[in-house]
Design a protein around this motif. Structure first.
Motif, PDB file in Angstrom:
ATOM      1  N   ARG A  19       6.645  13.632 -12.042  1.00  0.00           N
ATOM      2  CA  ARG A  19       7.947  13.279 -12.607  1.00  0.00           C
ATOM      3  C   ARG A  19       8.921  14.451 -12.560  1.00  0.00           C
ATOM      4  NH1 ARG A  19       6.263  11.972 -17.210  1.00  0.00           N
ATOM      5  NH2 ARG A  19       6.857  13.844 -18.373  1.00  0.00           N
ATOM      6  N   GLU A  20       8.444  15.642 -12.947  1.00  0.00           N
ATOM      7  CA  GLU A  20       9.329  16.807 -13.018  1.00  0.00           C
ATOM      8  C   GLU A  20       9.766  17.309 -11.645  1.00  0.00           C
ATOM      9  OE1 GLU A  20       7.460  19.781 -15.393  1.00  0.00           O
ATOM     10  OE2 GLU A  20       7.669  18.642 -17.261  1.00  0.00           O
ATOM     11  N   ASN A  21       8.954  17.020 -10.615  1.00  0.00           N
ATOM     12  CA  ASN A  21       9.298  17.488  -9.267  1.00  0.00           C
ATOM     13  C   ASN A  21       9.882  16.393  -8.380  1.00  0.00           C
ATOM     14  OD1 ASN A  21       8.210  20.452  -8.886  1.00  0.00           O
ATOM     15  ND2 ASN A  21       6.678  19.384 -10.107  1.00  0.00           N
ATOM     16  N   GLY A  22       9.984  15.184  -8.926  1.00  0.00           N
ATOM     17  CA  GLY A  22      10.583  14.094  -8.169  1.00  0.00           C
ATOM     18  C   GLY A  22       9.748  13.639  -6.990  1.00  0.00           C
ATOM     19  N   ILE A  23       8.418  13.720  -7.121  1.00  0.00           N
ATOM     20  CA  ILE A  23       7.518  13.282  -6.048  1.00  0.00           C
ATOM     21  C   ILE A  23       6.497  12.304  -6.622  1.00  0.00           C
ATOM     22  CG2 ILE A  23       7.787  15.397  -4.688  1.00  0.00           C
ATOM     23  CD1 ILE A  23       5.211  16.449  -5.878  1.00  0.00           C
ATOM     24  N   SER A  38       0.799  -1.217   0.000  1.00  0.00           N
ATOM     25  CA  SER A  38       0.000   0.000   0.000  1.00  0.00           C
ATOM     26  C   SER A  38       0.835   1.272   0.000  1.00  0.00           C
ATOM     27  CB  SER A  38      -0.946   0.011   1.205  1.00  0.00           C
ATOM     28  OG  SER A  38      -1.843  -1.072   1.124  1.00  0.00           O
ATOM     29  N   THR A  39       2.046   1.193   0.555  1.00  0.00           N
ATOM     30  CA  THR A  39       2.914   2.371   0.621  1.00  0.00           C
ATOM     31  C   THR A  39       4.336   1.999   0.234  1.00  0.00           C
ATOM     32  OG1 THR A  39       3.608   2.057   2.928  1.00  0.00           O
ATOM     33  CG2 THR A  39       1.539   3.251   2.561  1.00  0.00           C
ATOM     34  N   LYS A  40       5.142   3.005  -0.098  1.00  0.00           N
ATOM     35  CA  LYS A  40       6.537   2.784  -0.471  1.00  0.00           C
ATOM     36  C   LYS A  40       7.386   2.399   0.731  1.00  0.00           C
ATOM     37  CE  LYS A  40       6.576   5.685  -4.588  1.00  0.00           C
ATOM     38  NZ  LYS A  40       7.181   6.835  -5.302  1.00  0.00           N
ATOM     39  N   GLU A  41       6.853   2.655   1.941  1.00  0.00           N
ATOM     40  CA  GLU A  41       7.590   2.309   3.154  1.00  0.00           C
ATOM     41  C   GLU A  41       7.557   0.797   3.411  1.00  0.00           C
ATOM     42  OE1 GLU A  41       5.488   4.998   3.044  1.00  0.00           O
ATOM     43  OE2 GLU A  41       7.226   6.322   2.872  1.00  0.00           O
ATOM     44  N   LEU A  75       1.322   0.978  -4.047  1.00  0.00           N
ATOM     45  CA  LEU A  75       0.213   1.912  -4.217  1.00  0.00           C
ATOM     46  C   LEU A  75      -1.014   1.366  -3.514  1.00  0.00           C
ATOM     47  CD1 LEU A  75      -0.100   4.591  -5.876  1.00  0.00           C
ATOM     48  CD2 LEU A  75      -1.138   3.200  -7.674  1.00  0.00           C
ATOM     49  N   SER A  76      -1.831   2.263  -2.990  1.00  0.00           N
ATOM     50  CA  SER A  76      -3.053   1.858  -2.299  1.00  0.00           C
ATOM     51  C   SER A  76      -3.958   1.047  -3.225  1.00  0.00           C
ATOM     52  CB  SER A  76      -3.813   3.098  -1.820  1.00  0.00           C
ATOM     53  OG  SER A  76      -5.116   2.746  -1.382  1.00  0.00           O
ATOM     54  N   GLY A  77      -4.655   0.081  -2.635  1.00  0.00           N
ATOM     55  CA  GLY A  77      -5.585  -0.744  -3.397  1.00  0.00           C
ATOM     56  C   GLY A  77      -7.012  -0.264  -3.303  1.00  0.00           C
ATOM     57  N   LYS A  78      -7.189   1.049  -3.058  1.00  0.00           N
ATOM     58  CA  LYS A  78      -8.548   1.578  -2.875  1.00  0.00           C
ATOM     59  C   LYS A  78      -9.394   1.448  -4.127  1.00  0.00           C
ATOM     60  CE  LYS A  78      -7.068   6.380  -3.756  1.00  0.00           C
ATOM     61  NZ  LYS A  78      -7.775   6.616  -5.007  1.00  0.00           N
TER      62      LYS A  78
END
Length: 206
Positions: free
Chosen positions: A182-186, A9-12, A35-38
């Motif tokens: 992508r452009e902001n690295g987030i 669900s999260t990158k952590e 990624l969340s499975g919502k």
């Protein structure tokens, strides 16, 4: 082809346990995402669904990796069945019936999948309710502050502040979320979170 779909669900969270489990099944290809499975609007999930063909097999560690919504799980399973794609759920081997009667096997599998999907969603709702009650109690005790915001107009870190201002400007110009991320690295979810705060008129922390 035997393909695997793994998700946290999260990158952590760590994907290693799922990767280790599906590799034991000698899969040919792995689709993975954090990624969340919502809902089913997940890039790698959609890629996997588009990739599989009749006679293929999809391997997942557990049924809730397909999603956390009962109806989404059922719909995904239905689509796979219509395409004649086998679904293997590693922590539910009892789903794979072999009575010799294809119609009976499918009916029994459908019944158990519906039950497991309901249990998965019900457990998710219980967890959310417990979290909600915990937050309410913390607020009553005056100890809940919520997760600190990283990107906002008054961020102490100049880079974080710049990212927020840049994202705000790009959102105004209606640049696609994927491009902004992508452009902001987030992550895209971070862009959506900033967008939501701007729309609600909460651009700074607190």
């Amino acid at each position: 082809m035997k393909v695997a779909y793994i998700r946290t669900s999260t990158k952590e969270q760590n994907l290693d346990r799922q990767i280790h489990a599906v590799k034991k099944e000698n899969v040919d290809k792995i689709f993975s995402e954090q990624l969340s499975g919502k809902d089913t609007k997940r890039e790698k999930f959609q890629e996997m669904m588009s990739y599989v063909r009749s006679g293929d097999e999809v391997v997942i560690a557990s049924l809730d990796r397909l999603g956390r919504d009962y109806s989404d799980i059922k719909e995904t399973v239905r689509i796979l069945q219509e395409r004649d794609v086998r679904l293997t759920v590693l922590d539910a081997p009892f789903l794979h019936f072999n009575t010799g009667n294809k119609t009976l096997d499918k009916a029994m599998s459908d019944m158990f999948i519906s039950l497991l999907g309901y249990i998965a969603q019900n457990e998710r709702e219980k967890i959310l309710e417990r979290q909600k009650q915990g937050i309410i109690q913390a607020k009553l005790r005056g100890v809940y502050k919520g997760r600190p915001l990283k990107y906002h107009a008054q961020a102490k870190n100049p880079k974080d502040k710049l990212v927020f201002l840049n994202v705000s400007h790009q959102l105004e110009r209606e640049i696609p979320i994927r491009q902004i991320a992508r452009e902001n690295g987030i992550s895209k979810s971070t862009v959506y979170e900033i967008k939501k705060r701007i729309e609600e008129g909460v651009s700074s922390h607190g």
